[in-house]
Design a protein around this motif. Structure first.
Motif, short mmCIF file in Angstrom:
data_model
loop_
_atom_site.label_atom_id
_atom_site.label_comp_id
_atom_site.label_asym_id
_atom_site.label_seq_id
_atom_site.Cartn_x
_atom_site.Cartn_y
_atom_site.Cartn_z
N ALA A 226 0.84 -1.20 0.00
CA ALA A 226 0.00 0.00 0.00
C ALA A 226 0.87 1.24 0.00
CB ALA A 226 -0.92 0.01 1.21
N ASP A 227 0.45 2.25 -0.76
CA ASP A 227 1.11 3.54 -0.72
C ASP A 227 0.78 4.25 0.60
OD1 ASP A 227 2.06 3.08 -3.23
OD2 ASP A 227 0.64 4.41 -4.25
N ALA A 228 1.60 5.24 0.93
CA ALA A 228 1.31 6.10 2.08
C ALA A 228 0.63 7.37 1.58
CB ALA A 228 2.60 6.46 2.81
N PRO A 229 -0.33 7.91 2.34
CA PRO A 229 -0.93 9.18 1.94
C PRO A 229 0.07 10.31 2.07
CG PRO A 229 -1.70 8.52 4.11
CD PRO A 229 -0.88 7.38 3.59
N ALA A 230 -0.02 11.28 1.18
CA ALA A 230 0.87 12.44 1.22
C ALA A 230 0.30 13.47 2.18
CB ALA A 230 1.03 13.03 -0.17
N HIS A 266 -8.64 -8.16 3.03
CA HIS A 266 -8.63 -7.79 4.45
C HIS A 266 -7.31 -7.13 4.82
CE1 HIS A 266 -10.73 -8.74 8.40
NE2 HIS A 266 -9.74 -7.93 8.69
N LEU A 267 -6.19 -7.66 4.33
CA LEU A 267 -4.89 -7.05 4.60
C LEU A 267 -4.82 -5.63 4.05
CD1 LEU A 267 -2.59 -10.11 3.79
CD2 LEU A 267 -3.07 -9.16 6.06
N ALA A 268 -5.42 -5.43 2.87
CA ALA A 268 -5.44 -4.09 2.28
C ALA A 268 -6.18 -3.11 3.17
CB ALA A 268 -6.08 -4.14 0.89
N GLY A 269 -7.30 -3.55 3.74
CA GLY A 269 -8.03 -2.68 4.65
C GLY A 269 -7.24 -2.33 5.88
N LEU A 270 -6.52 -3.31 6.42
CA LEU A 270 -5.67 -3.06 7.59
C LEU A 270 -4.60 -2.03 7.27
CD1 LEU A 270 -5.06 -6.61 9.11
CD2 LEU A 270 -6.18 -4.68 10.25
N LEU A 271 -3.94 -2.20 6.13
CA LEU A 271 -2.87 -1.27 5.76
C LEU A 271 -3.42 0.14 5.58
CD1 LEU A 271 -0.71 -3.33 3.22
CD2 LEU A 271 -0.23 -2.86 5.63
N ARG A 272 -4.57 0.24 4.96
CA ARG A 272 -5.15 1.57 4.73
C ARG A 272 -5.46 2.24 6.07
NH1 ARG A 272 -7.77 4.42 0.72
NH2 ARG A 272 -9.27 5.93 1.51
N ARG A 273 -6.08 1.52 6.97
CA ARG A 273 -6.46 2.09 8.26
C ARG A 273 -5.22 2.48 9.06
NH1 ARG A 273 -11.36 3.96 10.30
NH2 ARG A 273 -11.76 3.25 12.41
N ALA A 274 -4.22 1.59 9.08
CA ALA A 274 -3.00 1.86 9.84
C ALA A 274 -2.22 3.02 9.25
CB ALA A 274 -2.14 0.61 9.90
N ALA A 275 -2.18 3.11 7.92
CA ALA A 275 -1.49 4.23 7.28
C ALA A 275 -2.17 5.55 7.58
CB ALA A 275 -1.42 4.00 5.76
N ALA A 276 -3.49 5.54 7.66
CA ALA A 276 -4.21 6.76 8.03
C ALA A 276 -3.86 7.20 9.44
CB ALA A 276 -5.72 6.53 7.90
N LEU A 295 -9.47 8.87 13.79
CA LEU A 295 -9.02 7.87 12.83
C LEU A 295 -10.06 7.65 11.75
CD1 LEU A 295 -6.99 5.81 11.90
CD2 LEU A 295 -7.93 4.18 13.54
N ASP A 296 -11.34 7.64 12.11
CA ASP A 296 -12.39 7.51 11.11
C ASP A 296 -12.34 8.67 10.12
OD1 ASP A 296 -13.30 5.18 12.24
OD2 ASP A 296 -14.95 6.13 13.35
N ALA A 297 -12.13 9.88 10.63
CA ALA A 297 -12.08 11.05 9.76
C ALA A 297 -10.85 11.02 8.87
CB ALA A 297 -12.08 12.33 10.61
N ALA A 298 -9.70 10.62 9.45
CA ALA A 298 -8.47 10.55 8.67
C ALA A 298 -8.58 9.50 7.58
CB ALA A 298 -7.29 10.24 9.58
N GLY A 299 -9.18 8.35 7.90
CA GLY A 299 -9.32 7.30 6.91
C GLY A 299 -10.17 7.73 5.74
N ALA A 300 -11.17 8.58 5.98
CA ALA A 300 -12.02 9.07 4.90
C ALA A 300 -11.33 10.16 4.08
CB ALA A 300 -13.33 9.60 5.48
N GLU A 301 -10.42 10.90 4.73
CA GLU A 301 -9.80 12.05 4.07
C GLU A 301 -8.64 11.66 3.17
OE1 GLU A 301 -7.18 16.02 5.36
OE2 GLU A 301 -8.24 14.84 6.88
N PHE A 302 -7.78 10.76 3.64
CA PHE A 302 -6.55 10.47 2.91
C PHE A 302 -6.84 9.58 1.71
CE2 PHE A 302 -4.56 10.91 7.31
CZ PHE A 302 -4.34 12.27 7.13
N ASP A 303 -6.22 9.92 0.58
CA ASP A 303 -6.41 9.19 -0.66
C ASP A 303 -5.10 8.53 -1.06
OD1 ASP A 303 -7.45 8.23 -3.04
OD2 ASP A 303 -7.02 10.09 -4.12
N PHE A 304 -5.07 7.22 -1.10
CA PHE A 304 -3.87 6.52 -1.52
C PHE A 304 -4.22 5.16 -2.08
CE2 PHE A 304 -4.58 5.57 2.88
CZ PHE A 304 -4.21 4.26 3.07
N VAL A 305 -3.26 4.52 -2.71
CA VAL A 305 -3.48 3.30 -3.48
C VAL A 305 -3.06 2.08 -2.69
CG1 VAL A 305 -2.86 2.06 -5.58
CG2 VAL A 305 -3.17 4.54 -5.65
#
Length: 312
Positions: A226-230, A266-276, A295-305
């Protein structure tokens, strides 16, 4: 679901050019405990704190997140670290710390369903032996996670450090490390090669953080990148601990067998949440980890692949 985190508390004295020193509560295990508390989890931290201003600062900080603190011995002074920040907010550390946790230790009630260890406390004697003994007691009845959070200045020579780290890896169901940890422990080896080595020692899931380059997750059946959000970086203090706390929160409650069976989605979801969570933390000073709403707000805001590399 109850968590037991075992490890050090550290007063981080943050030092940057042209800025007055700032003191923040820190220590990787303490940060993870704080992060879990902020996310609404029931958590106890077994640590060492002195009755001094830094100790009281850290105790109040942990208490504000609902963390119960069990003290296994009182040192002469609360451990500290000079945290130097470069122009990009990356942190380097100079420690004044001893770890002398001694068995027998108080057992939390109720018994934990998850035990987390890491950093200095897991490999620094004489206290590391007491940490391992407690983990071995709970292993099989509780999920075990480990973050080596390598501090080269305290690890001694690499040849001696690697077996100590791998002994802890073998105790874990989940291991998370940074690319900097792996580069010091295994120079020239890829994260994929190290993950395969560690999975062979026993863990069901290995995760690797790579700062701005994102993160990786490995099981025996799947690999996900997973990429990291900028985000604007104030400093990187606590970023890995924020990632870890979000992962543990997202996985609870699961068994080791269930970790091994996690698929790529499922792993992708974990990485996204943790990266946020990590992105939220680097965007403000010190190890200030998000609560559930943040964390809920950050997860919705950050855009990454999220890239599915292998598996299903």
């Amino acid at each position: 679901m109850s968590f037991l985190v075992i490890g050090e508390c550290v007063a981080d004295i943050v030092r940057a050019p042209g800025v007055a020193d700032r003191v923040h509560p820190g220590g990787s295990p303490a940060n993870v405990a704080y992060g879990l508390g902020r996310l609404g989890r029931d958590v106890t931290l077994l640590t060492q704190l002195a009755d001094d201003p830094a100790g009281r600062l850290i105790g109040d900080h942990l208490g504000s997140a609902g963390v119960r603190v069990e003290v296994g011995g009182v040192p002469d002074r609360t451990p500290s670290a000079i945290v130097g920040l470069d122009a990009e907010g990356r942190a380097s550390y100079a420690f004044d710390i001893a770890w002398t946790l001694e068995a027998p230790l108080a057992r939390p009630a109720p018994a934990p369903t998850h035990v987390h260890i890491g950093s200095i406390a897991a490999v620094t004697e004489p206290g590391a032996a007491a940490v391992r003994a407690l983990v071995e007691e709970f292993r099989g009845r509780a999920l075990v996670s480990y973050d080596p959070n390598v501090r080269p200045a305290l690890m001694g020579d690499r040849a001696g450090a690697v077996p100590r780290v791998e002994r802890c890896v073998a105790l874990g169901d989940l291991v998370k490390a940074s690319d900097e940890d792996l580069a010091w422990l295994y120079p020239g080896e890829s994260p994929e090669a190290v993950a395969a080595r560690w999975l062979g020692l026993g863990p069901a899931l290995v995760m690797v953080t790579r700062g701005a380059e994102g993160s990786l997750a490995f099981t025996r059946r799947a690999t996900v990148s997973a990429d990291a959000p900028a985000v604007p970086v104030v400093d990187t203090v606590g970023a890995g601990d924020s990632f870890m706390a979000a992962v543990l929160h997202g996985l609870a409650p699961r068994t080791s067998a269930q970790l091994a069976g996690l698929g790529a989605e499922h792993l992708a979801g974990l990485l996204r949440r943790a990266a946020a969570a990590a992105a939220f933390t680097v965007a403000r000073a010190g190890a200030r980890l998000p609560d559930r709403a943040e964390l809920d707000a950050a997860g919705a805001e950050f855009d990454f692949v999220v890239r599915h590399v292998r598996g299903s």
